[in-house]
Design an enzyme around this catalytic site. Structure first.
Site, short mmCIF file in Angstrom:
data_model
loop_
_atom_site.label_atom_id
_atom_site.label_comp_id
_atom_site.label_asym_id
_atom_site.label_seq_id
_atom_site.Cartn_x
_atom_site.Cartn_y
_atom_site.Cartn_z
N ASP A 192 -1.95 -9.18 5.72
CA ASP A 192 -2.17 -8.42 6.96
C ASP A 192 -2.91 -7.10 6.72
O ASP A 192 -2.74 -6.13 7.46
CB ASP A 192 -0.83 -8.14 7.66
CG ASP A 192 -0.11 -9.43 8.01
OD1 ASP A 192 -0.81 -10.42 8.34
OD2 ASP A 192 1.13 -9.48 7.92
N ARG A 193 -3.70 -7.09 5.66
CA ARG A 193 -4.54 -5.90 5.34
C ARG A 193 -3.71 -4.66 5.03
O ARG A 193 -4.21 -3.54 5.04
CB ARG A 193 -5.55 -5.60 6.46
CG ARG A 193 -6.55 -6.74 6.75
CD ARG A 193 -7.11 -7.33 5.48
NE ARG A 193 -8.25 -8.21 5.67
CZ ARG A 193 -8.32 -9.47 5.19
NH1 ARG A 193 -7.28 -10.01 4.56
NH2 ARG A 193 -9.41 -10.18 5.33
N LEU A 194 -2.42 -4.86 4.73
CA LEU A 194 -1.58 -3.71 4.31
C LEU A 194 -1.61 -3.64 2.78
O LEU A 194 -0.61 -3.86 2.10
CB LEU A 194 -0.15 -3.88 4.82
CG LEU A 194 0.05 -3.53 6.29
CD1 LEU A 194 1.52 -3.67 6.69
CD2 LEU A 194 -0.41 -2.09 6.59
#
Ligand code: FMN
Length: 214
Positions: A192-194
């Site tokens: 999730d692009r974290l």
């Protein structure tokens, strides 16, 4: 034609936390560098993209090969009269990035740049294949040349000069550069692009380890 807007991959291969990283950037870099070298999917693990700026502040970036690293920094070799050589003379500061994409990792460094000693350059140059040694003498790196033939003829001239057996010394305008890192950032892709970003930053009293937002 492939539309890059639709290209998307989940990053799931690892994680990085403040508590798990090594206490110093060098140990952490060794772990990741060795992992990149051990992974057949990573082509040229010692290739790094080197960014410099010219006198006007205009940036350039190109690939060079890491040829040594220790507490004092990262070493690469090049032609001092090349575009990057002139940039580093005018603005002795650089940034590099290793993009080990099969591992969903990148490592960034930035810091001041100095020339390595002539002795260190000579030792490394002596370890290079003879063809590369002659090429370093023959190639006016970053200059416009009229043709490939011009370069091949320049190599013949250099070959005649040094013969088949004479040791070839490093050209006076060729040598090593050392980037002494002021910041080293380790990036591990996450879901999730974290992504995880852990940065070692040098301050007056030593190094601080910080997490950056992705
Ligand atoms: C995989 C790879 C490794 C390279 N390694 C070096 C290197 O170690 N030193 C170097 O001067 N150029 C190296 N080059 C060539 C540079 O990317 C660049 O073309 C050249 O140094 C001239 O750059 P400049 O005109 O910005 O100075 C490499 C290129 C590639 C693709």
């Amino acid at each position: 034609m492939t539309d890059p807007a639709g290209m998307r991959r989940a990053y799931i291969r690892g994680e990085l936390s403040e508590s798990a990283v090594s206490a110093d950037w060098l140990s952490q870099f060794r772990v990741w560098f060795d992992a990149a070298v051990a992974d057949d999917a990573v082509s040229e693990p010692n290739a790094m993209q080197l960014a410099t700026v010219d006198r006007a502040g205009h940036p350039s970036v190109r690939t060079v090969l890491l040829k040594g690293f220790d507490n004092s920094g990262l070493v690469f070799y090049s032609n001092h009269d090349s575009a990057k050589g002139l940039d580093l003379e005018a603005a002795p500061y650089a940034a590099v990035v290793f993009a080990w994409l099969p591992q969903e990792r990148q490592v960034r460094f930035s810091g001041p740049v100095t020339l390595v000693s002539r002795e260190e350059t000579a030792t490394y140059f002596a370890s290079r294949p003879r063809g590369s040694q002659l090429g370093a003498w023959a190639s006016p790196q970053s200059s416009v040349v009229s043709s490939r033939l011009e370069l091949e003829e320049a190599v013949q001239v250099v070959r005649a000069r040094f013969g088949d057996d004479d040791p070839v010394p490093p050209p006076p305008n060729w040598g090593g550069y050392r980037i002494a890192p002021e910041a080293v950032e380790f990036w591990q892709g996450r879901a999730d692009r974290l992504h995880d970003r852990i940065r070692y930053r040098r301050n007056a009293s030593g190094w601080v380890i910080e997490r950056l937002a992705p």
